[in-house]
Design a protein around this motif. Structure first.
Motif, short mmCIF file in Angstrom:
data_model
loop_
_atom_site.label_atom_id
_atom_site.label_comp_id
_atom_site.label_asym_id
_atom_site.label_seq_id
_atom_site.Cartn_x
_atom_site.Cartn_y
_atom_site.Cartn_z
N ARG A 143 0.83 -1.22 0.00
CA ARG A 143 0.00 0.00 0.00
C ARG A 143 0.86 1.26 0.00
N ASN A 144 1.91 1.25 0.83
CA ASN A 144 2.78 2.42 0.92
C ASN A 144 3.55 2.65 -0.37
N GLN A 145 4.03 1.53 -0.96
CA GLN A 145 4.80 1.68 -2.21
C GLN A 145 3.91 2.24 -3.32
N VAL A 146 2.66 1.76 -3.34
CA VAL A 146 1.72 2.23 -4.35
C VAL A 146 1.41 3.71 -4.13
N LYS A 147 1.23 4.10 -2.87
CA LYS A 147 0.95 5.52 -2.56
C LYS A 147 2.10 6.40 -3.05
N LEU A 158 -2.66 13.01 -14.95
CA LEU A 158 -1.95 12.62 -13.72
C LEU A 158 -2.95 12.22 -12.64
N ALA A 159 -2.70 11.10 -12.01
CA ALA A 159 -3.57 10.69 -10.89
C ALA A 159 -2.99 11.30 -9.62
N THR A 160 -3.83 12.01 -8.89
CA THR A 160 -3.30 12.68 -7.70
C THR A 160 -3.82 12.07 -6.40
N ALA A 161 -4.88 11.27 -6.49
CA ALA A 161 -5.47 10.71 -5.25
C ALA A 161 -5.38 9.19 -5.27
N ASP A 162 -4.98 8.63 -4.13
CA ASP A 162 -4.89 7.15 -4.00
C ASP A 162 -6.26 6.51 -4.17
N ASN A 163 -7.30 7.24 -3.68
CA ASN A 163 -8.62 6.61 -3.63
C ASN A 163 -9.47 6.88 -4.87
N LEU A 164 -8.81 7.38 -5.93
CA LEU A 164 -9.53 7.64 -7.18
C LEU A 164 -10.20 6.35 -7.65
N ASN A 165 -11.47 6.43 -8.02
CA ASN A 165 -12.15 5.25 -8.55
C ASN A 165 -11.81 5.07 -10.01
#
Ligand code: URA
Length: 238
Positions: A15-19, A33-40
């Motif tokens: 999880r941390n590496q992905v963040k 660019l994806a800026t949020a981890d919780n983007l659907n």
């Protein structure tokens, strides 16, 4: 699915590496660019790239198969048809394997998936996943049998089984029928338990495995898990 979860499942680390990947601006969704981890996100509808490389992701598949007598619970076998051979070619995703084993002459419910960790978790003794079998034996099962199975049977080699629940359906000197529920998966466990009681299993069929039911699935057929059944897997997927 959440972007961080998808990348984790696709093998991009913890999880941390992905963040960190997302926060260091290495992940794009349809070029943005994806800026949020919780983007659907949905990898079947969107193009997801990591450091410019397209994410190749095929979701895990889960099938329930009604194994016929004579088929082995293995991925491949030189002599016998396997449960994987019974899956149609378009559904035969790479990495498919049966979770646990039934004897070659046992029929019934086999869970097949390409989700590697799931099998390990479902079979881990700490989860005590119940399995119910329909059993026929060659002799009478008396009223004392449920207590015998409940008390934890000891095999001749000293192995002790956890308590099992026995429901007698019918009993006669030629054939008796019962349901038995066990929470372990010792080799030939059900057959050996009935031998310890003094009768021989002549027919064995698994009808439930954890939250899954064989239902009226035709012998030799398989079906995908329903969305509701997949929900039931979550407690094992961590
Ligand atoms: N117990 C057995 O003896 N055989 C099986 O295939 C499954 C459980």
């Amino acid at each position: 699915m959440r972007l961080d979860k998808l990348l984790g499942q696709a093998g991009y680390g913890s999880r941390n590496q992905v963040k960190k990947l997302i926060r260091s601006h290495q992940v794009r969704v349809d070029g943005q660019l994806a800026t949020a981890d919780n983007l659907n996100v949905d990898p079947s509808l969107q193009t997801i790239t990591i450091s410019g490389k397209k994410l190749s992701y095929s979701p895990d598949v889960y099938y329930i198969l009604n194994k016929p007598n004579g088929v082995v619970s293995a991925v491949r076998d030189d002599q016998h048809q396997t449960v994987i051979d019974l899956v149609d070619a378009p559904d035969r995703k790479s990495g498919l394997y049966p979770v646990g084993r039934l004897d070659r002459d046992t029929e019934g419910l086999v869970l097949i998936t390409n989700n590697g960790p799931l099998g390990f978790r479902l079979l881990h003794p700490k989860h005590h996943v119940d399995k119910t079998y329909y059993v026929e034996v060659n002799d009478q099962i008396h009223d004392d049998a449920p207590a015998f199975f409940e008390n934890g049977i000891r095999f001749l080699d000293g192995t002790i089984c956890k308590p099992a629940k026995l429901d007698i359906i019918s009993s006669s000197p030629e054939v008796s029928c019962a349901h038995i529920t066990i929470s372990e998966g010792k080799f030939h466990q059900v057959k050996k338990m009935f031998l310890a009681y003094g009768v021989k299993v002549t027919y064995l069929k698994r009808i439930t495995f954890g939250p899954f039911q064989l239902g009226d699935l035709t012998i030799g057929d398989y079906r995908e898990l329903t969305e509701e059944e997949k929900e039931g897997l979550k407690e094992f997927l961590g």
